[in-house]
Design an enzyme around this catalytic site. Sequence first.
Site, short mmCIF file in Angstrom:
data_model
loop_
_atom_site.label_atom_id
_atom_site.label_comp_id
_atom_site.label_asym_id
_atom_site.label_seq_id
_atom_site.Cartn_x
_atom_site.Cartn_y
_atom_site.Cartn_z
N VAL A 1 0.81 -1.23 0.00
CA VAL A 1 0.00 0.00 0.00
C VAL A 1 0.84 1.27 0.00
O VAL A 1 0.32 2.36 -0.25
CB VAL A 1 -0.99 0.03 1.18
CG1 VAL A 1 -2.01 -1.09 1.06
CG2 VAL A 1 -0.27 -0.03 2.54
N TYR B 1 2.15 4.11 15.83
CA TYR B 1 0.84 3.48 15.58
C TYR B 1 -0.27 4.44 15.99
O TYR B 1 -1.22 4.69 15.22
CB TYR B 1 0.74 2.18 16.37
CG TYR B 1 -0.46 1.32 16.05
CD1 TYR B 1 -0.52 0.59 14.87
CD2 TYR B 1 -1.54 1.24 16.93
CE1 TYR B 1 -1.63 -0.20 14.57
CE2 TYR B 1 -2.64 0.44 16.64
CZ TYR B 1 -2.68 -0.28 15.47
OH TYR B 1 -3.77 -1.07 15.17
N THR C 1 -5.54 -12.62 15.15
CA THR C 1 -4.91 -11.97 14.00
C THR C 1 -3.40 -12.01 14.23
O THR C 1 -2.94 -12.25 15.34
CB THR C 1 -5.35 -10.50 13.87
OG1 THR C 1 -4.80 -9.78 14.97
CG2 THR C 1 -6.86 -10.35 13.86
N1 LIG Z 1 -5.77 -7.04 15.89
C1 LIG Z 1 -6.05 -5.99 16.62
O1 LIG Z 1 -6.10 -6.08 17.87
C2 LIG Z 1 -6.34 -4.65 15.98
C3 LIG Z 1 -6.93 -3.65 16.76
C4 LIG Z 1 -7.23 -2.42 16.19
C5 LIG Z 1 -6.96 -2.20 14.86
N2 LIG Z 1 -6.39 -3.17 14.11
C6 LIG Z 1 -6.13 -2.87 12.69
O2 LIG Z 1 -6.82 -3.80 11.90
C7 LIG Z 1 -6.17 -3.92 10.63
C8 LIG Z 1 -6.02 -5.40 10.28
O3 LIG Z 1 -5.10 -6.00 11.16
P1 LIG Z 1 -5.30 -7.49 11.72
O4 LIG Z 1 -5.75 -7.35 13.11
O5 LIG Z 1 -6.13 -8.30 10.79
O6 LIG Z 1 -3.78 -8.00 11.75
P2 LIG Z 1 -2.95 -8.83 10.65
O7 LIG Z 1 -1.53 -8.60 11.01
O8 LIG Z 1 -3.47 -10.22 10.60
O9 LIG Z 1 -3.28 -8.12 9.25
C9 LIG Z 1 -2.56 -7.02 8.73
C10 LIG Z 1 -2.30 -7.30 7.25
O10 LIG Z 1 -1.70 -6.13 6.66
C11 LIG Z 1 -0.72 -6.60 5.76
N3 LIG Z 1 0.28 -5.55 5.49
C12 LIG Z 1 1.28 -5.11 6.29
N4 LIG Z 1 2.03 -4.19 5.65
C13 LIG Z 1 1.47 -4.05 4.41
C14 LIG Z 1 1.79 -3.25 3.28
N5 LIG Z 1 2.86 -2.42 3.27
N6 LIG Z 1 1.01 -3.34 2.18
C15 LIG Z 1 -0.05 -4.20 2.17
N7 LIG Z 1 -0.40 -4.98 3.19
C16 LIG Z 1 0.37 -4.91 4.31
C17 LIG Z 1 -0.11 -7.82 6.43
O11 LIG Z 1 0.58 -8.64 5.49
C18 LIG Z 1 -1.34 -8.47 7.03
O12 LIG Z 1 -1.92 -9.42 6.15
C19 LIG Z 1 -4.85 -3.15 10.77
O13 LIG Z 1 -4.99 -1.88 10.17
C20 LIG Z 1 -4.69 -3.01 12.28
O14 LIG Z 1 -3.92 -1.87 12.63
C21 LIG Z 1 -6.07 -4.40 14.63
#
Ligand SMILES: NC(=O)c1ccc[n+]([C@@H]2O[C@H](COP(=O)([O-])OP(=O)(O)OC[C@H]3O[C@@H](n4cnc5c(N)ncnc54)[C@H](O)[C@@H]3O)[C@@H](O)[C@H]2O)c1
Length: 269
Positions: free
Chosen positions: A64, A154, A190
């Site tokens: 991205v 973050y 996740t």
């Molecule tokens: N898991 C939590 O507790 C939590 C809480 C709040 C927000 N989030 C947000 O939710 C979203 C999804 O995260 P998740 O929880 O599924 O974790 P996850 O780590 O399973 O998913 C994140 C995904 O983003 C991809 N990614 C990382 N860098 C990238 C890049 N440069 N280009 C494209 N893809 C890239 C990774 O390969 C991964 O598949 C994120 O934005 C995260 O910040 C997660």
Amino acid sequence: MGRLENKVALITGAAGGQGAEYARHFAREGCAVVVTDVEGESLADLVDAIRASGGRIVATSLDVRLEAQWAEAMALAKRAFGQLHVLVNNAGTISRQGVDATLLESWHRTIDVNLTGPMLGIKHAAPLMRESGGGSIVNVSSTAGLTAHPDAAYCSSKWGLRGLTKMAAIEYADWGIRVNSIHPGQVVDTKIYSKLAAESAEAGRLAIPARRGARPSECADLVLFLASDESTYITGSEIAIDGGYSAGAPMFLRGKLRDLLASGKLDGP
Ligand SMILES: NC(=O)c1ccc[n+]([C@@H]2O[C@H](COP(=O)([O-])OP(=O)(O)OC[C@H]3O[C@@H](n4cnc5c(N)ncnc54)[C@H](O)[C@@H]3O)[C@@H](O)[C@H]2O)c1
């Protein structure tokens, strides 16, 4: 009729966690999906599973942070399905460093993935969405975009994403494009979550009034609603999905501390 019948969606960071769950939810509701992640190969199982259940899906590599790859992903969406109605800016990364410990390299990486990436996505998806009759963009922020959080980069990126959401909602209103942010608290199962130290995960859970983290499918239910025509008057909004954490973790924890003090299990200052 599915709730996203005749729509086309692009999801970033879809190889696992929440992104993969969004793709499964969307496909079940009749949406054609373009799934993307840094390594396109990591999407193979998801693609096979969705195709096996009759869904329409294509996958591609999309870092991205790279503008040229966004242009290629839009060209693929157009070639494969002719249109685009939904963009989910889900890809994310975390540094887990306070200001004092922050290395400039990880600061830039986190801001680039979590904030620059969604900006590039909106910039490149909006013209195709306009051509397709309008649509909905969902930015996956965090409670770290509503409150303080121990990771400087973050926290800053997720607050930034909340601001970007609001300005884009206004900029693209005339094109029939809605833009909203969701703010998950702790989401279990996740990759990001599994890297948390056990004590941090447990402390996080104890601070949630609902007493548990979210399931990715619960976040997917919210994203599906925002992507669909069930939310046509919602734009520029931020929706917390956090078991009550941002509404009142201090009040909740104060109650717990009061009970511990009253039972003598905790000494006062
Ligand atoms: N898991 C939590 O507790 C939590 C809480 C709040 C927000 N989030 C947000 O939710 C979203 C999804 O995260 P998740 O929880 O599924 O974790 P996850 O780590 O399973 O998913 C994140 C995904 O983003 C991809 N990614 C990382 N860098 C990238 C890049 N440069 N280009 C494209 N893809 C890239 C990774 O390969 C991964 O598949 C994120 O934005 C995260 O910040 C997660």
